[in-house]
Design a protein around this motif. Structure first.
Motif, mmCIF file in Angstrom:
data_model
loop_
_atom_site.group_PDB
_atom_site.id
_atom_site.type_symbol
_atom_site.label_atom_id
_atom_site.label_comp_id
_atom_site.label_asym_id
_atom_site.label_seq_id
_atom_site.Cartn_x
_atom_site.Cartn_y
_atom_site.Cartn_z
ATOM 1 N N LEU A 240 0.828 -1.214 0.000
ATOM 2 C CA LEU A 240 0.000 0.000 0.000
ATOM 3 C C LEU A 240 0.859 1.260 0.000
ATOM 4 N N ALA A 241 1.911 1.236 0.825
ATOM 5 C CA ALA A 241 2.805 2.400 0.887
ATOM 6 C C ALA A 241 3.466 2.646 -0.469
ATOM 7 N N ALA A 242 3.853 1.527 -1.125
ATOM 8 C CA ALA A 242 4.522 1.648 -2.427
ATOM 9 C C ALA A 242 3.569 2.212 -3.472
ATOM 10 N N GLN A 243 2.312 1.769 -3.412
ATOM 11 C CA GLN A 243 1.341 2.221 -4.420
ATOM 12 C C GLN A 243 0.945 3.681 -4.227
ATOM 13 N N ARG A 244 1.079 4.176 -2.991
ATOM 14 C CA ARG A 244 0.713 5.578 -2.730
ATOM 15 C C ARG A 244 1.715 6.556 -3.320
ATOM 16 N N ILE A 245 2.952 6.043 -3.549
ATOM 17 C CA ILE A 245 3.982 6.942 -4.084
ATOM 18 C C ILE A 245 3.857 7.009 -5.599
ATOM 19 N N HIS A 246 3.761 8.217 -6.130
ATOM 20 C CA HIS A 246 3.668 8.376 -7.579
ATOM 21 C C HIS A 246 5.076 8.234 -8.187
ATOM 22 N N SER A 247 5.253 7.280 -9.073
ATOM 23 C CA SER A 247 6.552 6.907 -9.659
ATOM 24 C C SER A 247 7.716 7.059 -8.670
ATOM 25 N N PRO A 248 7.903 6.037 -7.841
ATOM 26 C CA PRO A 248 8.894 6.087 -6.761
ATOM 27 C C PRO A 248 10.333 6.166 -7.269
ATOM 28 N N SER A 249 11.128 6.943 -6.580
ATOM 29 C CA SER A 249 12.545 7.070 -6.911
ATOM 30 C C SER A 249 13.322 5.947 -6.235
ATOM 31 N N GLN A 250 14.611 5.896 -6.550
ATOM 32 C CA GLN A 250 15.491 4.931 -5.891
ATOM 33 C C GLN A 250 15.476 5.141 -4.375
ATOM 34 N N THR A 251 15.417 6.419 -3.969
ATOM 35 C CA THR A 251 15.389 6.733 -2.540
ATOM 36 C C THR A 251 14.124 6.181 -1.890
ATOM 37 N N ASP A 252 12.994 6.331 -2.579
ATOM 38 C CA ASP A 252 11.751 5.791 -2.035
ATOM 39 C C ASP A 252 11.853 4.277 -1.850
ATOM 40 N N VAL A 253 12.375 3.599 -2.875
ATOM 41 C CA VAL A 253 12.501 2.136 -2.799
ATOM 42 C C VAL A 253 13.441 1.759 -1.649
#
Lengths: 234, 352
Positions: free
Chosen positions: B223-236
């Motif tokens: 869910l957290a991953a899907q909330r991020i719009h086009s996640p960056s390397q930092t997000d991952v």
């Protein structure tokens, strides 16, 4: 030379020992079964080998059916055969179930091509055809009954009746008759006669016929789709 | 005493020869492992039929190499052991049938080994630890805390009620687009991320029964991953770090509950032993080492190549069983489900 032959590829567990010099010698056992090959095989080999004076050290070769057939079933026979080959330091030769099913007809019956069809479910068959002298006419394949019949028609040069054998013979016979081919489905056993596995094993060259599975069908799996991130992306 | 061990329960084909030296210490004479990771990578997980096909392709040559490296012949062995489960049935049948046929043709005793028991007894091969001890078994297929009281004598204290820890790592990696196998990838990304950015749940926190649960945590990451719009390397990286932090907290909390239950039910604990591929995760190793230090408990972390699936552990379990006169016959059937503790209630999800 004594050869141990093993077959667990179809609806039976079989083993035998024959001697290519002492033609009177023969010990064999076959149990028909749908499942349970893995548990039945080694006790059966134990019983068959108990009839052989000198036991495993008397063996000069192992023959094993490599398929096509049940994926798990053929691996049971192959694992046992390769391990016995390793333990006894003797060659192991692979025998196709299609050739083993065709062999009795090729040797004993009246001349004419022999086709083998093993039911592969969903209307498909594992299929091959042989000339009356044993040469390959249609190479081993998995095909629909219709495609198998068509492959047979392409090879039909003379108006000779083709003998059809195996658990898929009736399926292919229906399609072949629709195409006007002269075929005769033989009410032979659906599993190889283990003695013929041994005989083919004696004729085969371990280098040219290695004991490796002949599945004819890829494993049922699809590469993964993208991640949820890819799905979430616009 | 020398025993050949064969392992084919999942995606490693392995064969090894282990020797029991006078005095009781084990010595690994050879340890051959062929991993199938490359075959399964495209599918993002182990495909049973592909695994079985890979096992039959190489096993006899691997056995020959294990014997050659150990400088022994089959005739020099005292027994032949194979993992008979739990695991993927197609692969187990290949290893089991090979071992039985080797034993029959060379007239040696055959020993059917429980793959989990082999993991459980590895610490006695590497460190000679005495019974009883607490085992934390964490891999792609298993997550459990077990009191190891003796050979064949186990009490399962707790286990996962849904996914295995290694499975959760793989699934999180898959949803974040990281390659398979996911465990090392998630750990690598986590090292660059912020473990406090996402506040993921710590499932089972504080519960007395030392069970594990991973599916809620996995969903939270999704869910957290899907909330991020086009996640960056930092997000991952932050997602990985936060996920791994939650796993580490849960492992420690569950180990604490497991140790408490062990002391209640069994008494003194000689050591905490870690087994399974997840035991190779650095963050988990560091946390467990801290936990054992605080608890005054000896921690045994076998080297990574003996934590993951291998033939040496099967051979050693074979030695332990053979020493007690425990052998099996040619009718032994593969057991895809085979709990260590036969009295433990069946896990409703069917995973041991």
């Amino acid at each position: 030379m004594k050869i141990l032959a093993i077959d667990t590829a179809l609806q039976a567990v079989s083993a035998c020992v024959v001697d290519d010099e002492d033609l009177d010698f023969e010990t064999r056992e076959t149990i028909a079964m749908e499942r349970g090959h893995a548990e039945a095989l080694l006790p059966l080999i134990d019983r068959v080998m108990a009839q052989v004076e000198g036991g495993f050290s008397e063996l000069g070769r192992v023959a094993v059916t490599v398929g096509p057939g049940s994926f798990t079933g053929l691996r049971v026979g192959l694992a046992a055969a390769r391990a016995i080959g390793l333990a006894c330091e003797i060659p192991v030769v692979g025998v196709s179930t299609l050739a083993a099913l065709a062999a009795p007809l090729i040797i004993h019956q009246n001349p004419g091509p022999v086709a083998v069809a093993i039911d592969a479910r969903h209307g498909n068959v594992y299929f091959a055809a042989f000339e009356s002298d044993g040469r390959a006419l249609v190479t081993p394949r998995i095909a629909s009954a219709r495609e198998a019949a068509e492959a047979l028609r392409q090879e039909e040069r003379r108006r000779e009746t083709t003998q059809l054998v195996g658990s898929g013979a009736a399926l292919v016979a229906i399609e072949a008759e629709k195409l006007g081919l002269a075929v005769e489905a033989t009410a032979e056993s659906f599993v190889p006669d283990i003695i013929f596995v041994a005989r083919l094993g004696l004729l085969g060259d371990p280098d040219l016929a290695p004991p490796r599975p002949l599945y004819l069908k890829a494993a049922d799996a699809r590469p993964q789709s993208g991640s949820v991130l890819a799905e979430a992306a616009p | 005493m020398r025993v050949l061990g064969i392992e084919t329960t999942c995606d490693e084909t392995a064969a090894a020869v282990v020797q029991l030296n006078p005095g009781g210490a084990g010595e690994i004479l050879s340890n051959e492992v062929m991993s199938q990771i490359a075959e399964h990578a495209a599918y993002g997980g182990v495909v049973p039929e592909i695994a079985a096909r890979a096992h039959i392709e190489v096993l006899d040559r691997l056995v020959a190499r294990a014997l050659y490296d150990a400088k022994v012949k089959l005739a020099d062995l005292d027994g032949i052991a194979a993992a008979a489960g739990p695991g993927l049935i197609g692969g187990v049948i290949v290893g089991l049938t090979t071992a039985k046929a080797l034993a029959l043709a060379s007239r040696k005793p055959f020993i059917a080994v429980n793959h989990l028991e082999a993991h459980a007894l590895t610490a006695r091969l590497t460190d000679g630890v005495e019974f009883p001890y607490l085992l934390l078994l964490v891999s792609g297929g298993h997550t459990q805390l077990v009191a190891v009281k003796g050979v064949g004598d186990y009490l399962r204290l707790g286990s996962t009620v849904d996914d295995a820890v290694g499975e959760a790592f793989d699934k999180v990696a898959k949803m974040l687009g990281l390659p398979y196998p996911g465990g090392p990838e998630v750990e690598r990304m986590a090292a660059k991320g912020d473990p406090t950015r996402f506040d993921f749940p710590r499932p089972m926190q504080g519960r007395a029964k030392p069970d594990f649960s991973l599916s809620g945590l996995k969903t939270a990451v999704r869910l957290a991953a899907q909330r991020i719009h086009s996640p960056s390397q930092t997000d991952v990286a932050d997602l990985c770090a936060s996920f791994q932090a939650a796993i580490v907290d849960m492992m420690i909390d569950r180990s604490r509950a497991g140790l408490r239950l062990f002391r209640e039910r069994i008494g003194d604990c000689n050591a905490m032993v870690v087994a399974g591929g997840v035991g190779a995760n650095g963050a988990i190793r560091r946390a467990l080492s801290r936990f054992c230090g605080e608890s005054g408990l000896r921690l045994i972390l076998p080297p990574p190549q003996l934590c993951t699936d291998n033939g040496a552990m099967i051979a050693w379990a074979g030695i332990e069983r053979l020493s007690l006169g425990l052998v099996d016959d040619m009718t032994f059937a593969a057991r895809p489900r085979w709990p260590l503790d036969s009295n433990a209630e069946a896990a409703h999800h069917g995973k041991a």
